[in-house]
Design an enzyme around this catalytic site. Structure first.
Site, PDB file in Angstrom:
ATOM      1  N   ASP B  82       0.824  -1.058   0.039  1.00 30.20           N
ATOM      2  CA  ASP B  82       0.252  -0.030   0.188  1.00 30.20           C
ATOM      3  C   ASP B  82       0.833   1.244  -0.053  1.00 30.20           C
ATOM      4  O   ASP B  82       1.788   1.205   1.074  1.00 30.20           O
ATOM      5  CB  ASP B  82      -0.916  -0.135   1.432  1.00 30.20           C
ATOM      6  CG  ASP B  82      -1.662   1.213   1.295  1.00 30.20           C
ATOM      7  OD1 ASP B  82      -2.856   1.108   0.633  1.00 30.20           O
ATOM      8  OD2 ASP B  82      -1.556   2.140   1.949  1.00 30.20           O
ATOM      9  N   THR B 115      -3.331   5.179  -3.680  1.00 25.23           N
ATOM     10  CA  THR B 115      -2.225   5.892  -3.141  1.00 25.23           C
ATOM     11  C   THR B 115      -1.008   5.741  -3.717  1.00 25.23           C
ATOM     12  O   THR B 115      -0.092   6.614  -3.751  1.00 25.23           O
ATOM     13  CB  THR B 115      -2.064   5.664  -1.701  1.00 25.23           C
ATOM     14  OG1 THR B 115      -2.049   4.276  -1.686  1.00 25.23           O
ATOM     15  CG2 THR B 115      -3.273   5.955  -0.674  1.00 25.23           C
ATOM     16  N   THR B 116      -0.773   4.726  -4.347  1.00 25.76           N
ATOM     17  CA  THR B 116       0.270   4.591  -5.023  1.00 25.76           C
ATOM     18  C   THR B 116       0.529   5.421  -6.553  1.00 25.76           C
ATOM     19  O   THR B 116       1.296   6.045  -6.598  1.00 25.76           O
ATOM     20  CB  THR B 116       0.593   3.163  -5.426  1.00 25.76           C
ATOM     21  OG1 THR B 116       0.577   2.345  -4.151  1.00 25.76           O
ATOM     22  CG2 THR B 116       2.019   2.777  -6.159  1.00 25.76           C
ATOM     23  N   ASP B 416      -9.058  -0.648   1.571  1.00 23.90           N
ATOM     24  CA  ASP B 416      -8.775  -0.161   0.356  1.00 23.90           C
ATOM     25  C   ASP B 416     -10.234  -0.703  -0.434  1.00 23.90           C
ATOM     26  O   ASP B 416     -10.905   0.015  -1.063  1.00 23.90           O
ATOM     27  CB  ASP B 416      -7.732  -0.564  -0.363  1.00 23.90           C
ATOM     28  CG  ASP B 416      -6.419   0.203  -0.034  1.00 23.90           C
ATOM     29  OD1 ASP B 416      -6.715   0.963   1.168  1.00 23.90           O
ATOM     30  OD2 ASP B 416      -5.183   0.153  -0.448  1.00 23.90           O
TER      31      ASP B 416
END
Lengths: 554, 578
Positions: B82, B115-116, B416
């Site tokens: 994550d 988020t990446t 997520d």
């Protein structure tokens, strides 16, 4: 130049030209730092403190505040920027640049053996003449330009900031916000207390999704989850006391001799608060905001009455809410007779109170308050630095809007005023036959630093554009038929000279006048210095223990 | 020893603000410790820092992503892919790198997924600006304006690319959740996690009154309990709540069907008043009376409770031995010292109202929607299950798995996935995944750019190039041939028709997303693009970095505006017993 032993102080002293030059260098060093942030193509500074916290800003006053300037003369300039920030709220960068340039020019004149007092007299005269000229010839009444010019002024100040690309969007928002908090001053005019515009920041979404709320946003959550999240036709009670079990003040003891009475005291403690809550609810309140806490005990009453209760609001927020909704912020329920009552008249009204989720947090929104319109701006952005900088920009823009609306006049931006003044003052200087002539000419020359910095920041040729601009203004002042040319200023995106009145580049006139006055005063303050004594830091006496040890007594 | 990952990309040229005086001694204008980096150098170092951060997590994108293992200073282990969880642990010193990390936090809090991608995209947005600053010498404001325009165009293109989805259709919803989980560690366990996430979110979704929208508060009403041991396939979403508590008295009932549940937030023990009270007793009988009063009080509240005939009483505060005795006599099971947040979930699940005074309760405050109350022992701990609730509006997700570290990663993934499901419920539109959306946007920007002119043209096109970093990274991570695949895809997208073609991140070939069924929520995609482009614009505008100013005099409000502090979100109770 060490101090000889004439005076019994330890320190360094510098006098005469050396101190003056030193001051000028220090002042220009400060100006150089902020120079690159001036104008629509100016860039931002990133300031990192020793803990590692980051500030990204374009605001001159903020940069200088964070910089920790140490040199005394340079500090004068820092304070100057702060003063401009407080007085006008915008133009903090320009004021520092002008002051530094005035000092530089003065230093040259002093080197030509002109006494500083003559220069000071000349500067004062020039400043006075310049302000007069702005007021008489350069200001345009907002009535002639229509409503759009206020938005245009807000956009002009934002054009140098991080939100420049969205200046249209935010310009309108800022004007709406300022209009919402407008209050009459009782003399037919209006006041714009921009501090009443509540600005909240929440990261997430994009800058364009910032919203202006017709009402007040409160950074709190409802006290219990069983409560409703939305109340329509809210009756708001603002309290400045806790709805907790009543407790005797510190140091008061209750002495009992009958054990059965103990239970009664306990019961009474709970009942006092319960009665208070019931009085408030009975008056019709369905939203209760308090600065103190609310016991779980009391929450149930609110839940049952379908009311929203919010605990631990900030007092400043409550004061504003009370004003906007027409409520009274109560510090106690007692009336003069010593009875506890809750008057219906102390309730405020609003169309709607809701709790909304924004980002990972919740906000209480008090929409469309009854007594007065209020405004809250919720700023969104990719991260916290961005939001912080947006807040500063919005604040500057609000200040500008207020100044424009209060004074009902604007001047044209983009270096137009400075160029016009420079031409005018040069002509004015030649009408004087005294020593001041040189100083006024120098003042005129110094003002050109603003257009030329603007041009340099835009990576254009200053030697080409600035004279061009001056020639326009010269012909506007000598030829009556070219009068319109006085509104010509710089177009930095294209690198040309254009009519900035048409282009909608406006600044509040008061900002320009204050800039000149403050800059001149600061320059004069520093010019008057001809001697600087810097005391050595006081030597700390070593403690007796250490002294004794060194002397081998121990 | 303990190798805390430290990213060193931050070195300042020691250029203090010193100016040589004619006299020789330098004039110190500023604090000695202040360091400054300005002009192009500052811009380049900003870009380098952003790129460095992006490079750390590049390998964690896509279905062939790898985990990162990190040791935190306390010696704990974090294993994750994550983006936010990785960056949170990393200690960076460069201010721009810090602001990059903030981005992933924003993304995490706003939409909870992607988020990446946001970091990779933001890093690339800055990277493509490099040649303009270095070689062409474009003014940053020009680049910023072009980026902003590109952002607007991207968002309007996204609207056309998006397609609606039916939230009621389980198959379709599962597909979206599966696409998000496909890149995660739990993808090994197939559809189980997807259905867990979807069930949980659908359980807690409630209609906001008088509007079609739904409110989904994952943080408060969906709790994940991790219990090491067992198999992952034992994990499930309870139609109710479980809490890590045992009943207070051994002989109380441990299994009750269709219990009547009473929720309290008051102590069931004698509590002294708030004011300081002293008792002066002159008569020995008074002492006896005094003790009796305490007992009578407890007896009274227990009587009050009994009058409602509950089977279970759950309170947030303590329960005294005497009260336990009375309640046990009345055949009532008691749980004490339950957390406020658990109690709120219980209230939503069972339909009860939390009461404060037993004598002021109503019949309607009793929760009756629960089907089964049972205390079970799992591993070494007792867990109370309040299950089989009718129409619960809160739930607990029980996760079982091999070890704590694995469970933590599964929890993050599940989070997520739940956020993805929530986003779709809040805005029921999806976009093709696998880099297809980015490629379609890039193609749209390129075709727009053909009608543009002036200096902003090239930075505008650069945004298109930057968007391709997502498919490019996907190809790289699965070992595909970057240039061949990317050019093929570009050709597919060029005419604007095959907008759903992207990368099959497992096999490394180009594929139609309609076939592969990879769909991502609209909210996540649009937020990723907004955040990355806007943050790039703020970093590009910086031409001066000053560091080392001391904290003491700072006032972050700067312009003098109101400073609103973000308050701690979960503070419900004012008085809490120890």
């Amino acid at each position: 130049m060490a101090l000889q032993s004439v005076l019994s102080i330890q320190g360094r002293r510098s006098t005469g030209s050396s101190v003056r030059t030193e001051n000028v260098i220090a002042a220009s060093a400060v100006a150089n730092i902020v120079k690159s942030s001036l104008g629509p193509v100016g860039l931002d500074k990133m300031i990192v403190d020793d803990v590692g916290d980051v500030t990204v800003t374009n605001d001159g006053a903020t940069i200088l505040k964070l910089l920790e300037v140490e040199h005394p003369a340079a500090r004068v300039l820092v304070e100057l920027a702060q003063l401009q920030d407080e007085e006008v709220g915008d133009g903090t960068t320009s004021v520092v640049i002008i002051a530094a340039e005035l000092l530089k020019a003065a230093d040259e004149l002093v080197k030509q053996k002109i006494h500083p007092t003559s220069i000071i007299a000349g500067y004062k005269l020039a400043c006075k003449e310049a302000c007069r000229y702005i007021q008489n010839n350069l200001t345009i009444s907002t009535d002639d330009l229509g409503k759009d010019c206020i938005v245009a002024a807000a956009r002009t100040t934002m054009s140098s900031k991080v939100i420049s690309v969205d200046s249209e969007f935010f310009g309108q928002m800022v004007v709406d916000a300022a209009m919402a908090v407008r209050v009459s001053d009782g003399k037919g005019g209006y006041k714009y207390p921009i501090k009443a515009v509540n600005i909240l920041k929440a990261h997430g979404r994009s800058a364009r999704e910032s919203v202006l709320i017709d009402g007040y946003a409160l950074n709190c959550t409802i006290a219990s989850h069983a409560m409703k999240k939305k109340v329509i036709g809210a009756k708001i009670a603002c309290l400045d006391f806790s709805l907790q079990k009543e407790k005797m003040k510190l140091g008061i003891q209750i002495l009992l001799s009958d054990p059965t009475k103990l239970e009664a005291i306990r019961q009474r403690e709970a009942d006092i608060t319960k009665e208070r809550v019931q009085k408030i609810l009975k008056a019709g309140a369905n939203v209760v905001l308090t600065t103190g806490g609310i016991d779980d005990l009391c929450l149930k009453y609110f839940v049952e009455a379908d009311a929203i209760a919010v605990r631990r609001c900030k007092k400043v927020d409550l004061k504003r809410i009370a004003k906007a909704t027409g409520a009274t912020l109560l510090t106690t329920l007692c009336n003069l007779e010593g009875e506890e009552v809750f008057e219906v008249s102390s309730l405020g009204e609003a169309a709607e109170v809701t709790q909304e989720r924004i980002c990972d947090d919740e906000l209480i929104l008090i929409k469309r308050p009854a007594a007065r319109s209020a405004a809250s701006i919720i700023l969104r952005g990719p991260n916290d630095f961005y939001c912080d900088e947006m807040e500063r920009s919005i604040h500057d823009a609000l200040c500008v809007v207020r100044r424009v609306m209060e004074s009902n006049s604007v001047v044209v931006g983009g270096g137009a005023v400075e160029a016009a003044l420079s031409v005018y003052l040069e002509n004015f200087a030649t009408t004087l036959s005294s020593r001041e002539q040189l100083a006024i000419a120098a003042f005129a020359e110094s003002l050109l630093v603003i257009p030329s910095t603007l041009v340099i920041n835009a990576a254009r040729d200053a030697t080409e554009l600035v004279p061009k601009l001056r020639s326009f203004h010269h012909s506007s002042q000598v030829k009556a038929e070219h009068e319109k040319l006085k509104y010509y200023g710089l177009d930095l995106m294209e690198g040309t000279v254009r009519d900035n009145r048409e282009a909608g580049v406006f600044e509040p006139g008061i900002s320009k006048i204050k800039q000149l006055k403050f800059a001149t005063e600061a320059a004069i303050t520093i010019l008057r210095i001809d001697d600087m004594i810097r005391l050595d830091p006081e030597q700390k006496e070593e403690s007796h223990y250490q002294k004794a040890r060194q002397q081998g007594m121990l | 020893r303990n190798s805390r990952p430290v990213l060193i990309v931050y070195r300042f040229r020691k250029s203090r603000l010193e100016m040589a005086n004619a006299g020789g001694a330098p004039i110190m204008v500023m604090n000695q410790s202040t360091q400054r980096e300005s002009g192009r150098k500052a811009q380049l170092s900003n870009i380098a820092a952003a790129k460095a951060v992006a490079d750390i997590i590049r390998t964690t994108l896509g279905p062939r992503s790898m985990l990162k293992m990190m040791l935190d200073p306390m010696g704990g282990i974090v294993m994750t892919n994550d983006g936010f969880a990785i960056l949170r642990e990393i200690d960076v010193s460069h201010p721009s790198a810090k602001s990059m990390i903030e981005l992933s936090r924003t993304q995490d809090e706003e939409v909870g997924d992607g988020t990446t991608s946001v970091i990779i995209l933001a890093g690339e947005m800055l990277h493509v600006a490099l040649p303009f600053l270095e070689k062409v010498k474009l003014h940053p404001t020009v680049i910023v304006a072009a980026y902003r325009k590109a952002l607007d165009d991207c968002l309007s293109t996204l609207e056309t690319l998006a397609r609606p989805i039916d939230c009621e259709n389980r198959e379709e919803m599962l597909r979206v959740v599966r696409s998000s989980l496909g890149t995660k560690f739990v993808s090994l366990f197939g559809d189980l996690m997807c259905s867990l996430a979807l069930d949980a979110v659908q359980t807690i979704a409630v209609d906001i009154d008088d509007s079609k929208k739904k409110d989904v508060d994952i943080k408060r009403y969906a709790r994940i309990e991790k219990i090491p041991g067992g198999e992952l396939s034992d994990s499930k979403v309870l139609s109710g709540v479980m809490i890590n508590k045992d009943i207070t008295h051994a002989s109380m009932r441990r299994t009750i069907e269709n219990p009547r549940i009473m929720l309290l937030d008051c102590p069931l023990e004698y509590k002294k008043g708030e004011s300081i009270t002293n008792i002066e007793m002159l008569n020995p009988a008074d002492w006896k009376r005094y003790l009796e009063i305490e007992e009578e009080y407890i007896e009274k509240i227990c009587k009050d409770i009994q009058s409602f005939k509950p089977d279970v009483v759950i309170t947030e505060k303590g329960v005294s031995d005497l009260a336990q005795h009375f309640l046990q006599q009345a055949n009532i099971s008691v749980l004490r010292r339950v957390r406020k947040s658990d109690n709120n979930r219980l209230a939503r699940a069972t339909g009860a109202t939390i009461g404060h005074q037993p004598d002021l309760m109503h019949e309607s405050d009793i929760g009756t929607r629960c089907g089964l109350f049972e205390v079970r022992k799992i591993g070494d701990e007792y867990w109370t299950f309040i299950e089989n609730c009718k129409d619960p509006k809160a739930c607990t997700i029980m996760l079982r798995g091999a070890s704590k570290d694995v469970l933590s990663e599964i929890e993050r993934n599940l989070h997520d996935a739940m956020n993805v499901a929530r986003n779709v419920i809040c805005d029921p539109r999806v976009l093709p995944g696998g880099g297809a959306t980015e490629l379609a946007l890039a193609a749209a920007l390129r075709s727009n750019s053909q009608s543009m002119h002036g200096v902003s043209l090239r930075p505008y096109q650069a945004v298109a190039a930057a968007l391709e970093i997502i498919p490019k990274t996907l190809i790289e991570n699965c070992g595909g041939h970057v240039i061949r695949l990317l050019t093929e895809l570009r050709a597919k997208h060029a005419n604007g028709k095959h907008t759903t073609w992207g990368i099959d991140g497992v096999k490394g070939r180009i594929v139609d997303m309609e076939e592969l069924n990879i769909w991502e929520p609209f909210l996540v995609k649009s937020q990723t693009i907004k955040t990355s482009i806007e943050s790039a614009t703020v970093l590009l505008r910086i031409d001066d970095i000053l560091s080392g100013v001391s904290k003491g005099k700072r006032d972050p409000a700067g312009g003098g505006g109101l400073q609103q502090q973000q308050t701690d979100p979960e503070t419900f109770g004012d008085e809490r017993d120890g």
